[in-house]
Every structure is written in structure tokens, then in C-alpha cells.
Scaffold this active site. Structure first.
Site, mmCIF file in Angstrom:
data_model
loop_
_atom_site.group_PDB
_atom_site.id
_atom_site.type_symbol
_atom_site.label_atom_id
_atom_site.label_comp_id
_atom_site.label_asym_id
_atom_site.label_seq_id
_atom_site.Cartn_x
_atom_site.Cartn_y
_atom_site.Cartn_z
ATOM 1 N N CYS A 89 0.838 -1.203 0.000
ATOM 2 C CA CYS A 89 0.000 0.000 0.000
ATOM 3 C C CYS A 89 0.877 1.260 0.000
ATOM 4 C CB CYS A 89 -0.957 -0.051 1.190
ATOM 5 S SG CYS A 89 -2.318 1.124 1.060
ATOM 6 N N HIS A 206 -3.430 -5.728 1.124
ATOM 7 C CA HIS A 206 -2.771 -5.931 2.413
ATOM 8 C C HIS A 206 -2.722 -7.406 2.808
ATOM 9 C CE1 HIS A 206 -2.485 -1.726 3.829
ATOM 10 N NE2 HIS A 206 -3.523 -1.528 3.046
ATOM 11 N N GLU A 208 -1.069 -8.666 5.189
ATOM 12 C CA GLU A 208 -1.028 -8.780 6.662
ATOM 13 C C GLU A 208 -2.430 -8.739 7.270
ATOM 14 O OE1 GLU A 208 -0.455 -6.117 4.996
ATOM 15 O OE2 GLU A 208 -1.063 -4.302 6.093
#
Lengths: 237, 80
Positions: A89, A206, A208
Site C-alpha cells: 500500500c 494488504h 497482513e
């Protein structure tokens, strides 16, 4: 052998640093620690993650100020040494501004900030970031950005496509890369690319945030596991 | 003082400009054909030499104020 050691670079305004550490360390069991952008020591790290957020408030352009943070010279050296660097990002935006990846990320074509789950088609599994995935299979993970519209001049896009450097592409649930699955207007539905050497990856989604079933999915783990695998392979005599 | 304008290259899509143009159309400004959005900076410099000031501002644009991948810039200098 000790677990791979991830450095998570933190700029003023970074917000996904703790999520990254949680996914890498708590969920996957690798070592991970924060590196403040004014620190100049990257000794002992096997891989670097530049997480998402709004470094320097996105002033001027997303990533434009962070790109001149003291740490970035070290990040550039780290990448030049062939070690893996992943920008997620805002991290992707910073790597583009720094010239470590080609192109730029501009305002989403519909002007909306999009926070939603997307499906990514894995286009190249022969990278340190994706070899745990399977070609043609999709990975599901969230996006959360207002400026994720990847653009580059035509020659650059053609070179990326020709050399397999488009690693992730927005797709529908069946893995078809269609414009209706493109959340931001990126050229060729591009969601993630690697540099020419193949050791620097930038992606808008993302991984994560897709690390536990409770969060809605675990597909993001494949990205960090791939990095860990490649690091361990690199370490072998 | 340097007055710097940074705009997107003509080949780069400008969703902000397109949206503003549509809004102007809705407001009844039928003559509006196209809007290109950009950024504007006023930079005050402590520099007596115009060529040096020009060179410095050019460098500022190349390094930081504009992203050459998507943007171009122009500027004027004005003595104090």
C-alpha cells in the site's frame, strides 16, 4: 537454524506496522521488529517490509516525503544487495517514488477511498513473494486506499508484462482478470509488481490483514511464507 | 519568490479534473470542455542571482515537487 528476521520500516504516519508484525511474528512465528525511519542500521535483517499508512500525511504525493527519509538510502542498498523488500500500500507508493519500482500510483479513478476484500490472480509464482501460491489461483485479501491506481507509460507497462513482472492482478472470484474486478482503475488491472532483479515487490492489497480465519481469510500468509522460504534458501551454504 | 505549478501530464488520466468538469457542467457552465487539476506552490527564496534561483527551483521540482513519471511543471520567478 534461526527464523528469518523481518525489519518493518516505520515512518511518521505509518499505520499497518503493528498488523505486519502480528502477521509475521505472532501468526507465522518469524522474527520481526520495527525500524524507525531515522535509524540507519539494517544489520541482521533478512527481509524488509514497508507497511501501509499515510506517511507524512500523504502531503505533496503519497510517499513523496517518506522517500527522502534517512532510512531510504539504506533500504536502497539493502535492495541492491539482492535481499527481499516488500512495499504494501503506502509502502508500494514509497518504493515507486524512490524509483525502486517503475510507475506511479495516482488517485483512484472513481475518487473513492476503497476498503474492501479483493481477489488477486497470481500471475508469476517464480518470485520470492509468491512461490507458495499457485498460478491462476486467486488470493483473497483486503485493500484500503484512495491512491492505488497504478499507472506507467506504455513502454514500461509492456516491459512489465513481457518479463512477468506483474505478480498480482485484480480478478473476480473465478480468477478472471476483468475490469469490473478492478477497484481503482489501475492499468491492466495491476495490483502488484516486482523490479527487474525480482527482489523488490510493491502491492496495494494488504496480505497482513488476511492472516487469520477470524479476520476473514488467511491467503495473505502465503506472501510472507514465500519471503521466509526464499530467505532460508539464500542462507544455506 | 517562485510560483510553481505542477500538473499531470496530458497522457495521464485526471479523475479529479474530470469530476470537477462534470460538476461545473451541472452548475450550468456549458462552455466547460475540460478541467485539469494540479498543485500550486509559492516559494520564497533568499537568493540574489536569478540564474541560480532558476536552477535551484528547477532542481526542487525535479527532485521533490513533481513526479516526472506522471507530472510536469512550470514556474515564474519574481524579485522581492
Amino acid at each position: 537454524m534461526t527464523q528469518p528476521n523481518f525489519g518493518i520500516v516505520v515512518f511518521p504516519g505509518t499505520w499497518s506496522d503493528r498488523d505486519c508484525r502480528y502477521a509475521i511474528s505472532t501468526v507465522l512465528g518469524y522474527r520481526a521488529s520495527f525500524v524507525w525511519h531515522e535509524d540507519l542500521n539494517l544489520d541482521g535483517y533478512d527481509a524488509l517490509a514497508l507497511p501501509g499508512g499515510f506517511s507524512y500525511g500523504d502531503y505533496l504525493r503519497a510517499g513523496a516525503i517518506a522517500r527522502f527519509s534517512p532510512i531510504m538510502e539504506r533500504v536502497t542498498e539493502f535492495a541492491a544487495a539482492g535481499r527481499p523488500v516488500i512495499g504494501i500500500c503506502n509502502g508500494f507508493q514509497i518504493l515507486c517514488e524512490a524509483g525502486l519500482l517503475p510507475g506511479a500510483l495516482i488517485r483512484n479513478s472513481h475518487l473513492e477511498f476503497r476498503c474492501e476484500w479483493v481477489d488477486l490472480r497470481v500471475e508469476n509464482i517464480d518470485t520470492p513473494f509468491s512461490h507458495r501460491a499457485r498460478v491462476g489461483r486467486t488470493l483473497r485479501m483486503p485493500i484500503s486506499h484512495g491512491e492505488g491506481n497504478y499507472q506507467a507509460d506504455r513502454d514500461t507497462v509492456e516491459a512489465l508484462e513481457r518479463s512477468g513482472r506483474v505478480v498480482f492482478r485484480y480478478a473476480d472470484r473465478e480468477g478472471r482478470s476483468v475490469s469490473s474486478a478492478n477497484p481503482n482503475g489501475s492499468v491492466n488491472n495491476i495490483a502488484g509488481i516486482i523490479n527487474e532483479e525480482g527482489n523488490v515487490l510493491g502491492m496495494m492489497p494488504h496480505p497482513e490483514r488476511a492472516c487469520e480465519t477470524l479476520l476473514g481469510g488467511v491467503d495473505g500468509n502465503a506472501v510472507f511464507q514465500s519471503i521466509a522460504d526464499s530467505v532460508m534458501k539464500f542462507r544455506l551454504p | 519568490m517562485a510560483r510553481v505549478r505542477v500538473t499531470l501530464k496530458p497522457t495521464v488520466n485526471d479523475p479529479e479534473g474530470i469530476t470537477i468538469a462534470k460538476a461545473l457542467g451541472r452548475l450550468g457552465f456549458e462552455s466547460v470542455d475540460q478541467v485539469r487539476s494540479g498543485k500550486y506552490f509559492e516559494i520564497t527564496l533568499d537568493e540574489d542571482s536569478e540564474p541560480r534561483a532558476r536552477r535551484q527551483v528547477g532542481e526542487m521540482c525535479d527532485k521533490l515537487l513533481a513526479n516526472p513519471v506522471i507530472e510536469r511543471y512550470s514556474f515564474d520567478l519574481e524579485g522581492a
